[in-house]
Write an enzyme that holds these catalytic residues in place. Structure first.
Site, mmCIF file in Angstrom:
data_model
loop_
_atom_site.group_PDB
_atom_site.id
_atom_site.type_symbol
_atom_site.label_atom_id
_atom_site.label_comp_id
_atom_site.label_asym_id
_atom_site.label_seq_id
_atom_site.Cartn_x
_atom_site.Cartn_y
_atom_site.Cartn_z
ATOM 1 N N ALA A 62 -11.789 -11.356 10.449
ATOM 2 C CA ALA A 62 -12.402 -12.313 9.116
ATOM 3 C C ALA A 62 -11.528 -11.828 7.876
ATOM 4 O O ALA A 62 -10.714 -11.247 7.810
ATOM 5 C CB ALA A 62 -13.930 -11.565 8.941
ATOM 6 N N GLY A 101 -13.251 -11.057 14.414
ATOM 7 C CA GLY A 101 -13.887 -12.363 14.819
ATOM 8 C C GLY A 101 -12.674 -12.998 15.427
ATOM 9 O O GLY A 101 -13.134 -14.024 16.227
ATOM 10 N N GLU A 104 -13.492 -12.518 18.966
ATOM 11 C CA GLU A 104 -14.958 -13.035 19.402
ATOM 12 C C GLU A 104 -14.865 -14.608 19.371
ATOM 13 O O GLU A 104 -15.526 -15.362 20.291
ATOM 14 C CB GLU A 104 -15.962 -13.016 18.015
ATOM 15 C CG GLU A 104 -16.596 -11.246 17.933
ATOM 16 C CD GLU A 104 -17.347 -11.121 16.870
ATOM 17 O OE1 GLU A 104 -18.427 -10.502 16.937
ATOM 18 O OE2 GLU A 104 -16.833 -11.082 15.617
ATOM 19 N N GLU A 124 -14.348 -3.325 13.967
ATOM 20 C CA GLU A 124 -15.189 -3.333 12.856
ATOM 21 C C GLU A 124 -15.800 -2.055 12.263
ATOM 22 O O GLU A 124 -16.061 -1.758 11.318
ATOM 23 C CB GLU A 124 -16.345 -4.364 12.997
ATOM 24 C CG GLU A 124 -16.115 -5.750 13.000
ATOM 25 C CD GLU A 124 -15.542 -6.275 14.205
ATOM 26 O OE1 GLU A 124 -15.346 -7.752 14.384
ATOM 27 O OE2 GLU A 124 -15.170 -5.621 15.182
ATOM 28 N N VAL A 381 10.987 26.014 3.116
ATOM 29 C CA VAL A 381 10.692 27.600 3.251
ATOM 30 C C VAL A 381 9.531 28.020 2.549
ATOM 31 O O VAL A 381 8.749 27.256 2.281
ATOM 32 C CB VAL A 381 12.124 28.113 2.606
ATOM 33 C CG1 VAL A 381 13.264 27.560 3.132
ATOM 34 C CG2 VAL A 381 12.142 27.785 1.016
ATOM 35 N N GLU A 383 6.691 29.660 0.155
ATOM 36 C CA GLU A 383 6.175 29.383 -1.114
ATOM 37 C C GLU A 383 6.706 30.195 -2.145
ATOM 38 O O GLU A 383 5.952 31.009 -2.693
ATOM 39 C CB GLU A 383 4.789 29.191 -1.145
ATOM 40 C CG GLU A 383 4.207 27.766 -0.478
ATOM 41 C CD GLU A 383 4.670 26.558 -1.404
ATOM 42 O OE1 GLU A 383 5.104 26.709 -2.532
ATOM 43 O OE2 GLU A 383 4.702 25.488 -1.036
ATOM 44 N N TYR A 639 -7.625 11.964 4.248
ATOM 45 C CA TYR A 639 -6.420 11.925 5.316
ATOM 46 C C TYR A 639 -5.872 13.418 5.114
ATOM 47 O O TYR A 639 -5.208 13.977 6.235
ATOM 48 C CB TYR A 639 -5.210 11.195 4.939
ATOM 49 C CG TYR A 639 -5.469 9.706 5.411
ATOM 50 C CD1 TYR A 639 -5.355 9.592 6.686
ATOM 51 C CD2 TYR A 639 -5.808 8.576 4.664
ATOM 52 C CE1 TYR A 639 -5.729 8.079 7.381
ATOM 53 C CE2 TYR A 639 -6.055 7.371 5.163
ATOM 54 C CZ TYR A 639 -5.921 7.315 6.416
ATOM 55 O OH TYR A 639 -6.387 5.837 6.820
#
Length: 701
Positions: A62, A101, A104, A124, A381, A383, A639
């Site tokens: 769509a 769609g 479809e 969808e 490496v 922190e 994400y």
């Protein structure tokens, strides 16, 4: 006809061509043109009709830009009803993707042919919707309920050869000329006097096995999708397809489609769809900004993170040199990479050939000189700012002048790292999330001197290796981890003030988070945060109530899953967690030590405090310019941190709940909980006073 749809003849076969670049979306002009073409086909002496598309794809769905606007006739359902009832044999010729769609539309043709490279799908559900133009009614009549369930509830596309096995495609056309193949296939059907086979007229019944299938699907989806409404409504539609006459099933599908359209969940998922695409754009960066070639990559550090990053590049076909300080560390890292690929092959996620090809692209060395000619170096490496600065001093003297030097730091000052080099314009942050070969988020951190060229290159490289890039400015923790500190603070305060680990994690998981905050701590390792806190001042550590319990756990050897116990006990074989009374003894002792009077805390309070902490800090980040857009923050949390996509991310959630209500909540927590922990964002206060949303603020900038 319209300018996007044409009709012509090839002998006794009519040909409809849809040409609406870039993806032939079902816009109003396409729907009108297709309706007109069907009328012309009915009126002439043709015997059949082929529907195909120009450009790189069949109808890909769509026109999303029309969502939320008043419908313009003919609506898609009317067009497809006309196509379904067409009195001449119709064949859909599919290339590229036939999605939503688009599929479809193809399902309303009597037959479907496709190139082997084509894919079909009904995605969808990923926008909180369901197929609303017969997809849930025609698909199971062609494939059966089980395949239809998987296709529609997953939203994932299906390759044409598999679609042919499933019954969605009738003929796979070999060769490059799809239209010629489709015309030849149509003539075969005509010569064989093939019937006008309408999917809407095929039988479908619900037997005991079908009822059990649907019931099992509901339970599985409830666990997997954590409160999303669209998947359950899809099962309702499939049940209707198997129990109601076709026309009644269509009406039921339309009712449930409209319920999805009006559901805030769909609004949230559509927001995420657009936010992800916007996040890849750097504001103020010209679209024609040059990028540098990245054909070879070096990774410093062969630990879990470095190995995962190496896999990201190798999977994209980019050769990688992995550096570690010792032969033992290097071999251990390469061994872990081999193990990860073997696991992917065993689980069927990767073929052995592809795993072998990726492994062949990963080499190792203990000598920085091996990086002299690489195009990009990613440092991964431990922190420590001093350690990272030392690494960059060495890289500055070894790497070619145009090489991009990136740090994978989660918290450290990228400006301070760039400052030890003679090329600060070539330095930026590329913050991968663990496990790097799985997690899709990549925070690209712009330092003060980072050039436009390396920013554009980093964003392009991120997409090349399959990541979702988000630009961040320099501050402690950037976007995601800076906000996480406040989220975790409230989790710890809820714990010491009266809740249990199971209640906190359960409340957030039932709300939709992929994992509760304390379970996340156990997974990551409680010693990581403990070591990080040792390098902070008392002021930097903040409220002692917010870290006393995890400090005590680590000091008692409870490091999380790695030690078999943290906030929970873990089964050594399955890693399944269970409550541990010893933890509550530690919590209660910490509360007494710090003078905290424990009380009953509701799930609603837990959810409110944790999510409001994210929203308020996100607003601070926006007002400081650390994030470009509210939607960028939402992408980071969806994400990178398991925030439920159907809630749209923290800033979209604030818009949904109302910035006025959120500001009042922050002020209430400031007055009743802690003024130090709950300083309202000036931006949130401004939007609340003006009755505006974060989205409106972004549009007006």
């Amino acid at each position: 006809m319209t300018e996007t749809v044409s009709y012509r003849r090839d002998g006794d076969i009519g040909i409809v061509c849809i040409d609406n670049p870039p993806v032939n979306a079902l816009s109003h002009s396409v729907r009108s043109g297709l309706m007109a073409a069907l009328e012309q086909s009915s009126a002439d002496d043709s015997r059949a009709l082929v529907v195909h598309c120009a450009g790189r794809t069949f109808i890909a769905g769509a026109d999303i830009t029309e969502f939320g606007k008043p419908p313009r006739e003919p609506i898609l359902g009317e067009v497809l009803a006309r196509l379904d009832a067409h009195d001449k044999l119709t064949v859909a010729a599919v290339h590229g993707t036939a999605l939503g769609g688009g599929l479809e539309t193809a399902l309303c043709c009597h037959y479907r042919c496709a190139l082997p490279s084509a894919k079909v799908g009904l995605p969808e559900v990923k926008l909180g919707l369901l197929p609303g133009a017969g997809g849930t009614q025609r698909t199971p009549r062609l494939t059966g309920l089980e395949t239809a369930l998987e296709l529609i509830t997953s939203g994932n596309p299906m390759p044409a050869p598999r679609a042919a096995d499933a019954g969605l495609v009738d003929k796979v056309i070999e060769g490059d000329d799809l239209l010629a193949g489709a015309l030849a296939y149509t003539r075969e059907l005509l010569d064989g006097e093939a019937p006008l086979r309408r999917a809407s007229e095929l039988p479908l019944q619900l037997d005991d096995a079908g009822r059990e299938l649907l019931a099992t699907a509901r339970e599985r989806l409830a666990r997997r999708t954590r409160g999303e409404n669209a998947p359950q409504r899809i099962v309702d539609c499939l049940e209707a397809a198997a129990t109601l006459p076709f026309d009644e099933g269509l009406r039921r599908e339309r009712e449930l489609f409209m319920a999805c359209m009006e559901d805030p969940q769909s609004g949230a998922l559509r927001h995420m769809f657009f936010a992800e695409r916007e996040a890849a754009k750097v504001q103020g960066l010209p679209r024609d900004t040059a990028t540098q070639p990245v054909d070879t990559v070096g990774i410093i550090g062969a630990g879990t993170m470095g190995g995962g990053i190496a896999m990201c590049f190798a999977n994209a076909g980019i050769p990688v040199t992995l550096i570690d300080m010792s032969d033992e560390g290097l071999e251990r890292g390469l061994g872990l990479i081999r193990k990860n690929y073997a696991t992917s092959v065993k689980r069927g996620k990767l073929s052995q050939d592809k795993a072998d090809a990726a492994l062949a692209l990963i080499g190792g060395s203990t000598d920085y000189a091996a990086l002299a000619e690489v195009d990009l170096v990613v440092e991964a490496v431990f922190e420590s700012l001093e350690l990272k600065q030392d690494v960059f001093r060495q890289l500055d003297g070894i790497c070619k002048p145009q090489a991009i030097l990136a740090t994978n730091t989660s918290y450290q000052d990228v400006n301070a790292i760039a400052g030890v080099t003679s090329r600060p314009q070539q330095v930026l942050g590329m913050h991968f999330f663990s496990p790097a070969n799985v997690m899709k988020l990549l925070e690209v951190v712009r330092a003060d001197a980072s050039s436009d060229t390396i920013l554009a290159t980093a964003m392009a490289v991120a997409k090349r290796i399959g990541k979702v890039p988000v630009l961040a400015g320099v501050c402690y923790g950037f976007i995601g981890n800076r906000m996480l500190r406040h989220y975790q603070r409230e989790a710890q305060l809820c714990l010491i003030e009266g809740a249990t680990p199971a209640q906190i994690d359960g409340a957030m998981e039932r709300w939709g988070m992929a994992m509760g905050p304390l379970a996340v701590g156990d997974l990551a390792g409680l010693d990581i945060g403990y070591k990080a806190r040792q390098g902070l001042t008392t002021e930097q550590k903040g409220d002692p109530r917010s870290y006393r319990v995890p400090d005590l756990l680590v000091e008692q050897g409870r490091l999380g899953q790695k030690s078999g116990q943290g906030y929970y006990q873990y089964d050594p074989e399955t890693r399944k967690r269970s409550d541990d009374p010893a933890v509550m003894a530690i919590v209660e002792a910490a509360a007494e030590e710090l003078g905290v009077e424990r009380r009953a805390i509701s799930d609603d309070e837990i959810i409110s405090r944790l999510t409001t902490a994210l929203i308020n800090e996100g607003a601070h980040i926006l007002e400081e310019g650390i994030a470009q857009r509210p939607g960028d923050i939402d992408v980071v949390y969806a994400y990178g941190y398991g925030f439920p996509r159907h809630r749209g991310g923290p800033m979209h959630l604030a818009d949904h709940l109302g910035t006025g209500a959120m500001y009042e909540t922050v002020c209430r927590y400031r007055d009743t909980l802690s003024a130090d922990n709950w300083q309202p964002s000036e931006l949130l206060a401004k939007l609340a006073a003006e009755g505006k949303t974060f989205a409106e603020w972004q549009r007006e900038r």
